[in-house]
Design a protein around this motif. Structure first.
Motif, PDB file in Angstrom:
ATOM      1  N   ALA A   1       0.819  -1.210   0.000  1.00 19.38           N
ATOM      2  CA  ALA A   1       0.000   0.000   0.000  1.00 19.38           C
ATOM      3  C   ALA A   1       0.856   1.265   0.000  1.00 19.38           C
ATOM      4  O   ALA A   1       0.561   2.222  -0.715  1.00 19.38           O
ATOM      5  CB  ALA A   1      -0.943   0.003   1.200  1.00 19.38           C
ATOM      6  N   GLU A   2       1.916   1.262   0.807  1.00 17.45           N
ATOM      7  CA  GLU A   2       2.755   2.460   0.936  1.00 17.45           C
ATOM      8  C   GLU A   2       3.844   2.538  -0.122  1.00 17.45           C
ATOM      9  O   GLU A   2       4.469   3.587  -0.281  1.00 17.45           O
ATOM     10  CB  GLU A   2       3.366   2.520   2.336  1.00 17.45           C
ATOM     11  CG  GLU A   2       2.318   2.697   3.419  1.00 17.45           C
ATOM     12  CD  GLU A   2       2.894   2.694   4.823  1.00 17.45           C
ATOM     13  OE1 GLU A   2       4.130   2.572   4.982  1.00 17.45           O
ATOM     14  OE2 GLU A   2       2.096   2.828   5.776  1.00 17.45           O
ATOM     15  N   GLN A   3       4.109   1.423  -0.804  1.00 18.59           N
ATOM     16  CA  GLN A   3       5.155   1.347  -1.821  1.00 18.59           C
ATOM     17  C   GLN A   3       6.503   1.793  -1.273  1.00 18.59           C
ATOM     18  O   GLN A   3       7.303   2.418  -1.966  1.00 18.59           O
ATOM     19  CB  GLN A   3       4.768   2.163  -3.060  1.00 18.59           C
ATOM     20  CG  GLN A   3       3.506   1.693  -3.711  1.00 18.59           C
ATOM     21  CD  GLN A   3       3.058   2.590  -4.845  1.00 18.59           C
ATOM     22  OE1 GLN A   3       3.748   3.499  -5.261  1.00 18.59           O
ATOM     23  NE2 GLN A   3       1.868   2.335  -5.348  1.00 18.59           N
ATOM     24  N   GLN A   4       6.750   1.418  -0.031  1.00 16.19           N
ATOM     25  CA  GLN A   4       7.970   1.856   0.648  1.00 16.19           C
ATOM     26  C   GLN A   4       8.343   0.826   1.700  1.00 16.19           C
ATOM     27  O   GLN A   4       7.473   0.300   2.395  1.00 16.19           O
ATOM     28  CB  GLN A   4       7.724   3.207   1.326  1.00 16.19           C
ATOM     29  CG  GLN A   4       8.905   3.774   2.046  1.00 16.19           C
ATOM     30  CD  GLN A   4       9.632   4.802   1.225  1.00 16.19           C
ATOM     31  OE1 GLN A   4       9.054   5.400   0.334  1.00 16.19           O
ATOM     32  NE2 GLN A   4      10.893   4.990   1.501  1.00 16.19           N
ATOM     33  N   ALA A   5       9.640   0.541   1.829  1.00 14.67           N
ATOM     34  CA  ALA A   5      10.140  -0.367   2.860  1.00 14.67           C
ATOM     35  C   ALA A   5      11.651  -0.267   2.877  1.00 14.67           C
ATOM     36  O   ALA A   5      12.256   0.273   1.946  1.00 14.67           O
ATOM     37  CB  ALA A   5       9.735  -1.807   2.551  1.00 14.67           C
ATOM     38  N   THR A   6      12.256  -0.802   3.915  1.00 17.59           N
ATOM     39  CA  THR A   6      13.703  -0.975   3.846  1.00 17.59           C
ATOM     40  C   THR A   6      13.952  -2.196   2.964  1.00 17.59           C
ATOM     41  O   THR A   6      13.052  -3.026   2.765  1.00 17.59           O
ATOM     42  CB  THR A   6      14.320  -1.211   5.236  1.00 17.59           C
ATOM     43  OG1 THR A   6      13.860  -2.478   5.733  1.00 17.59           O
ATOM     44  CG2 THR A   6      13.954  -0.089   6.218  1.00 17.59           C
ATOM     45  N   ALA A   7      15.159  -2.316   2.460  1.00 21.13           N
ATOM     46  CA  ALA A   7      15.489  -3.488   1.646  1.00 21.13           C
ATOM     47  C   ALA A   7      15.309  -4.760   2.473  1.00 21.13           C
ATOM     48  O   ALA A   7      14.800  -5.767   1.964  1.00 21.13           O
ATOM     49  CB  ALA A   7      16.914  -3.379   1.107  1.00 21.13           C
TER      50      ALA A   7
END
Length: 188
Positions: free
Chosen positions: A9-15
Motif C-alpha cells: 500500500a505504501e510502496q515503501q520499505a527498507t530493503a
C-alpha cells in the motif's frame, strides 16, 4: 493490515523488510500469473527507485508461458496499453552509471512519444518456475537481458516481485491483477 499489505500500500520499505516479506510469502504457480497486472515500485533505497514511476510504467501482461509483455505503458489517451521492447533499454548502463534522482519527475510523455521506436507487438519474456532462495516460484525471464523477475503471493490478486540481476541488489515491486485496459495488438 499485515506488514506485506502495508509495504504494498505504501510502496515503501527498507530493503531488509521487502526481502523478509518476499522470503515469507508463498510461491505462485505460473498459471496464477496469467492476465494483465498493474505494477508499482516498492522503494527500498535501490538505485532504480523512481525510474519505473517516472517512465509512466503501467505493468505486465502474461498471456501464456511463452507470451509475456514485461513493460506495458498507457497510450496517449489512456484507453489502452502498449508494450515496450526491453531490448532497447540499456539495463547494464542503468545498473552501473550514476543516475539522477527521478523522484517527483515524469518522463511519461517522453515514453509515450517513443512508442514508434520502442514499441513492440511481440512477446519479450517467458514465464517459468525457477528456484530463488530455495523456493520454486513463477518467474518472468527476459529474452534480451540477464534479468529474472521472481514472484511471490501476497493475496488473491497481488504479488510481490523481486528483480534478480547478477551483481545488483534485488529491486522490489508489486503487481495487482487488473484487466481493465486492452493491450494493443498492433501499433496505431
Amino acid at each position: 493490515m499485515s506488514i506485506a499489505e502495508k509495504i504494498i500500500a505504501e510502496q515503501q520499505a527498507t530493503a531488509a523488510q521487502a526481502q523478509s516479506v518476499f522470503d515469507g510469502a508463498p510461491p505462485v504457480d505460473p498459471d496464477f500469473m496469467i492476465g494483465t497486472w498493474r505494477g508499482a515500485e516498492v522503494r527500498t533505497g535501490h538505485r532504480m527507485d523512481g525510474m519505473l514511476s517516472a517512465s509512466g510504467w503501467w505493468g505486465k501482461q502474461f498471456i501464456d508461458a511463452e507470451t509475456v509483455h514485461p513493460l506495458l505503458f498507457p497510450t496517449r489517451d489512456g484507453k489502452a496499453l502498449w508494450a515496450l521492447d526491453p531490448r532497447r533499454l540499456p539495463f547494464d548502463l542503468l545498473m552501473r552509471a550514476p543516475l539522477p534522482s527521478l523522484e517527483g519527475r515524469s518522463l511519461a510523455g517522453l515514453t509515450t512519444v517513443s512508442r514508434p521506436l520502442m514499441g513492440t507487438t511481440k512477446p519479450k519474456a517467458r514465464l517459468r518456475t525457477t528456484v530463488y532462495g530455495g523456493v520454486g516460484s513463477a518467474t518472468m525471464v527476459y529474452d534480451a537481458h540477464p534479468i529474472n523477475d521472481v514472484f511471490r503471493r501476497i493475496g488473491d490478486d497481488t504479488v510481490i516481485g523481486l528483480m534478480d540481476q547478477r551483481g545488483a541488489p534485488p529491486y522490489f515491486f508489486s503487481l495487482q491483477r487488473d484487466d481493465s485496459l486492452p493491450v494493443l495488438a498492433r501499433r496505431r
